[in-house]
Design a protein around this motif. Structure first.
Motif, short mmCIF file in Angstrom:
data_model
loop_
_atom_site.label_atom_id
_atom_site.label_comp_id
_atom_site.label_asym_id
_atom_site.label_seq_id
_atom_site.Cartn_x
_atom_site.Cartn_y
_atom_site.Cartn_z
N GLU A 12 63.44 29.85 15.84
CA GLU A 12 63.84 28.60 16.87
C GLU A 12 65.26 28.10 16.83
O GLU A 12 65.83 28.03 15.81
CB GLU A 12 62.93 27.50 16.53
N ARG A 14 68.06 25.90 18.82
CA ARG A 14 68.26 24.89 19.51
C ARG A 14 69.38 24.86 20.85
O ARG A 14 69.01 24.29 21.84
CB ARG A 14 68.54 23.39 19.01
N ARG A 15 70.25 25.72 20.48
CA ARG A 15 71.36 25.94 21.53
C ARG A 15 71.79 27.25 21.45
O ARG A 15 72.30 27.99 20.70
CB ARG A 15 72.50 25.20 21.28
N GLY A 37 62.80 30.90 23.92
CA GLY A 37 63.10 29.37 23.76
C GLY A 37 62.15 28.14 24.36
O GLY A 37 62.66 27.01 24.09
N ALA A 40 60.52 25.67 22.15
CA ALA A 40 61.44 24.76 21.28
C ALA A 40 62.23 23.96 22.21
O ALA A 40 63.00 23.26 21.62
CB ALA A 40 62.14 25.63 20.34
N LYS A 41 62.03 24.23 23.57
CA LYS A 41 63.04 23.43 24.53
C LYS A 41 64.62 23.64 24.17
O LYS A 41 65.34 22.81 24.08
CB LYS A 41 62.69 21.94 24.48
N THR A 42 64.86 25.02 24.03
CA THR A 42 66.23 25.48 23.49
C THR A 42 67.19 25.31 24.79
O THR A 42 66.82 25.44 25.93
CB THR A 42 66.17 27.07 23.13
N GLU A 43 68.24 24.70 24.50
CA GLU A 43 69.41 24.54 25.40
C GLU A 43 69.84 25.93 25.92
O GLU A 43 70.30 26.48 24.82
CB GLU A 43 70.00 23.29 24.98
N ASP A 111 73.57 28.07 17.97
CA ASP A 111 72.73 28.76 16.78
C ASP A 111 72.75 30.04 17.14
O ASP A 111 72.45 31.00 16.11
CB ASP A 111 71.46 28.07 16.87
#
Length: 156
Positions: A12, A14-15, A37, A40-43, A111
């Motif tokens: 996971e 995040r960005r 993503g 995990a609502k990855t940006e 990340d």
């Protein structure tokens, strides 16, 4: 400094910064990251770097007037939207792609940095990775994924 992969062992992020170069592999990269993503609502940040020749000033407006550069980002946004993911498009001008990508990953506190690799050979038949990927692998402060396109049928 935080770990690149959470201690749980999950993937996971995040960005994520996605390096796009206008090849067919861009769609593969965007689709992969959008799918991974999503939960995990990855940006997602799609970056296309236009290299500026040393004979021109770095602030020459080459990228802003380039329809090709905008097309690359539009296609990536479309693929992300197909997977119901928002993607921020970023168009950069730089002397060299590798340092520009690493700087963007640092600035965005990414990340993960994902790059595509075309399947190409040099004279003599050696597989070629170019200079951008080795630079990014050596200098990026985050996890780096390199996604190589499949071997073309005529090369296999």
């Amino acid at each position: 400094m935080r770990p690149a992969v959470p201690e749980t062992g999950s993937f996971e992020f995040r960005r994520v910064v996605l390096a796009l170069n206008g090849s067919d592999n861009d769609t593969r990269i965007v689709r992969l990251v959008a799918l991974l993503g999503k939960a995990a609502k990855t940006e997602l940040i799609a970056v296309h770097v236009v290299e500026i020749d040393w004979t021109l000033p770095l602030d020459a407006d080459i990228a802003g007037s380039s329809e090709e550069a905008q097309r690359v980002l539009d296609i990536a946004e479309g693929v992300a939207e197909e997977h119901r993911q928002h993607m921020e498009p970023v168009l950069l001008q730089a002397r060299d792609v590798g340092p520009a990508l690493v700087d963007e990953a640092v600035e965005r506190d990414a990340d993960l940095l994902v790059l595509g690799l075309s399947y190409r050979k040099r004279f003599g038949g050696d597989f070629a990775v170019g200079r951008t990927i080795p630079y990014v692998l050596k200098n990026a402060p985050c996890t780096v994924w390199v996604v190589r396109e499949p071997i073309p049928e005529e090369a296999a």
